[in-house]
Design an enzyme around this catalytic site. Sequence first.
Site, PDB file in Angstrom:
ATOM      1  N   ARG A 171       0.829  -1.226   0.000  1.00  0.00           N
ATOM      2  CA  ARG A 171       0.000   0.000   0.000  1.00  0.00           C
ATOM      3  C   ARG A 171       0.851   1.259   0.000  1.00  0.00           C
ATOM      4  O   ARG A 171       0.440   2.290  -0.507  1.00  0.00           O
ATOM      5  CB  ARG A 171      -0.857   0.027   1.279  1.00  0.00           C
ATOM      6  N   LYS A 211      11.387 -28.663   3.722  1.00  0.00           N
ATOM      7  CA  LYS A 211      12.531 -28.909   4.629  1.00  0.00           C
ATOM      8  C   LYS A 211      13.313 -30.127   4.151  1.00  0.00           C
ATOM      9  O   LYS A 211      12.721 -31.150   3.787  1.00  0.00           O
ATOM     10  CB  LYS A 211      12.033 -29.115   6.063  1.00  0.00           C
ATOM     11  N   HIS A 260       1.301 -28.262   8.896  1.00  0.00           N
ATOM     12  CA  HIS A 260       2.642 -28.846   9.011  1.00  0.00           C
ATOM     13  C   HIS A 260       2.627 -30.255   9.614  1.00  0.00           C
ATOM     14  O   HIS A 260       3.193 -31.191   9.052  1.00  0.00           O
ATOM     15  CB  HIS A 260       3.553 -27.969   9.878  1.00  0.00           C
ATOM     16  N   LYS A 319       4.366 -23.512  21.435  1.00  0.00           N
ATOM     17  CA  LYS A 319       5.301 -22.398  21.572  1.00  0.00           C
ATOM     18  C   LYS A 319       5.814 -22.372  23.006  1.00  0.00           C
ATOM     19  O   LYS A 319       5.183 -22.888  23.914  1.00  0.00           O
ATOM     20  CB  LYS A 319       4.588 -21.087  21.255  1.00  0.00           C
TER      21      LYS A 319
HETATM   22  C1  BG6 Z   1       4.704 -21.112  10.637  1.00  0.00           C
HETATM   23  C2  BG6 Z   1       3.855 -20.713  11.805  1.00  0.00           C
HETATM   24  O1  BG6 Z   1       3.917 -21.705   9.634  1.00  0.00           O
HETATM   25  O2  BG6 Z   1       5.692 -22.046  11.056  1.00  0.00           O
HETATM   26  C3  BG6 Z   1       4.711 -20.118  12.917  1.00  0.00           C
HETATM   27  O3  BG6 Z   1       2.898 -19.749  11.393  1.00  0.00           O
HETATM   28  C4  BG6 Z   1       5.824 -21.077  13.277  1.00  0.00           C
HETATM   29  O4  BG6 Z   1       3.931 -19.834  14.069  1.00  0.00           O
HETATM   30  C5  BG6 Z   1       6.581 -21.529  12.039  1.00  0.00           C
HETATM   31  O5  BG6 Z   1       6.702 -20.407  14.167  1.00  0.00           O
HETATM   32  C6  BG6 Z   1       7.574 -22.631  12.375  1.00  0.00           C
HETATM   33  O6  BG6 Z   1       8.363 -22.879  11.254  1.00  0.00           O
HETATM   34  P1  BG6 Z   1       9.876 -23.343  11.424  1.00  0.00           P
HETATM   35  O7  BG6 Z   1      10.349 -23.589  10.023  1.00  0.00           O
HETATM   36  O8  BG6 Z   1      10.587 -22.211  12.103  1.00  0.00           O
HETATM   37  O9  BG6 Z   1       9.844 -24.585  12.250  1.00  0.00           O
END
Ligand code: BG6
Length: 484
Positions: free
Chosen positions: A43, A176, A234, A334
């Site tokens: 923006r 990964k 994931h 987390k």
């Molecule tokens: C992201 C999440 O998809 O993946 C984050 O939104 C998370 O909250 C992150 O921290 C973790 O990814 P990585 O590659 O750091 O393990």
Amino acid sequence: MSFDLVLFGGTGDLTWRKLMPALFQAHKHGTLPEGARIIGVGRDDLSDERYRAQIQARFDQVDLAKRPSAQEFDRFAQLLEFVSMDLSKPEHYAYLRDKLAQRQADTVVMYLATAPTLFTTIVEQLAAAGLNTPQTRIVLEKPLGHDLASNRTINHAVGQVFTEHQIYRIDHYLGKPSVQNLFALRFGNALFEPLWRREHIANIQITIAEELGVEKRGAFYETTGALRDMVQNHALQLLCAIGMEPPVNAHADAIRDEKLKVLRSLKPWSAEALAQDVIRGQYTAGNITGTPVPGYRDELGVNPTSHTETFVALRTEIQNWRWADVPFYIRTGKRLAGRDARIVVNFRPAPHAIFNSQAGAVNRLVITLQPRDGLELHLLAQAQDKRQHSNHLAPVQLDLDFDKRFGQERVGAYERLLLDVIEGRLNLFVRSDEQEEAWRWVEPILTHWQADTQGPRPYAAGTWGPSATSALIARDGYCWSEEC
Ligand code: BG6
């Protein structure tokens, strides 16, 4: 091959944290095809020069090893341009179209790194401006919606404008190196396949633990939570990679068909399972590597009485011939005790013990994603202890350190996936039906939590989550890999 990469959300968090560093690495490694142009869209009213300066300043917050020198950045910056857009205004898309038309690149990649609420507007406007040409690919970042209905709405809108083979839904865990190694291990070697089944495997544990809290994303996280942020995508993709049948070939659809079958075979949730087999937690104040950190409810942008979960552990099963009755445990959160992502495959014990100290010992295959990529095979060997004359066994590990074997300069997840988009490889991207199936499976958990006034269980930052997590796995007679 010339290409234009248009980054919607070009001044956003994801762009400077992940996408620009990945593009810079590809540029540095010489893998970004010649004739690249990267157009940030936002923006703000920025000149190309100001945009480049902003991106350069942001590199100060990137890992030291991934920061460019001034000369390196100057070379990279030549690829960067900026277009200021109000995403609801058709004339701004017309301007973008004219800019792209001047160059007629072989491939145009539209990367949607904005809030998902904007996805539908953007694709509709792209279509109205004639920007959905056959040369165009579209990349959609997660979260793609916040439940099954909103996910379907987005997929439907995008599907009206682009064909499925033009749509790249990103799950960066698939990029990964360890996940690709898991595919290589399973489908490039004959060794494990005969053992990869219920007769030999007792249970499988998937852990994605982070030390970080929600950082500055409190407001986003409040409406997301760990189930949507990590499990729906994931963790379930890791589960698919572990549980899927060998695909007939390495084509994207062959792989995605097999992953879809796993998702469809996940045990449906009963009321009893929802109550017993899913645990949600929320971190309170604690210590991370000796430093005191605040609780989730004290984070910026977070409601002080929030019920948003920062931790999930669950037990499920893949209901098919290969996996019947084998528990799969998923755990993510987390502010946990370490940055530690791994998949642990616990084999069944030998059927008859003839050695001392053998009873109860199991072979274990550990695929580590964090803090480093690796693969360990835990075995028992004859102990080499002179004082022990008996047939005494001790644990040993076959430890494959991929960083050592292939060098530290491994291709990062985003770098790999961006190159795949540019080169048109869909294998590591998620198809709409997979994504919908994953939402369908997590949705009963979300509904159950909405009705449950108790909220998440507290856990102190720097621990492994609520104590009920150990009880969840102990019920089956097992324990988490760091506990035993
Ligand atoms: C992201 C999440 O998809 O993946 C984050 O939104 C998370 O909250 C992150 O921290 C973790 O990814 P990585 O590659 O750091 O393990």
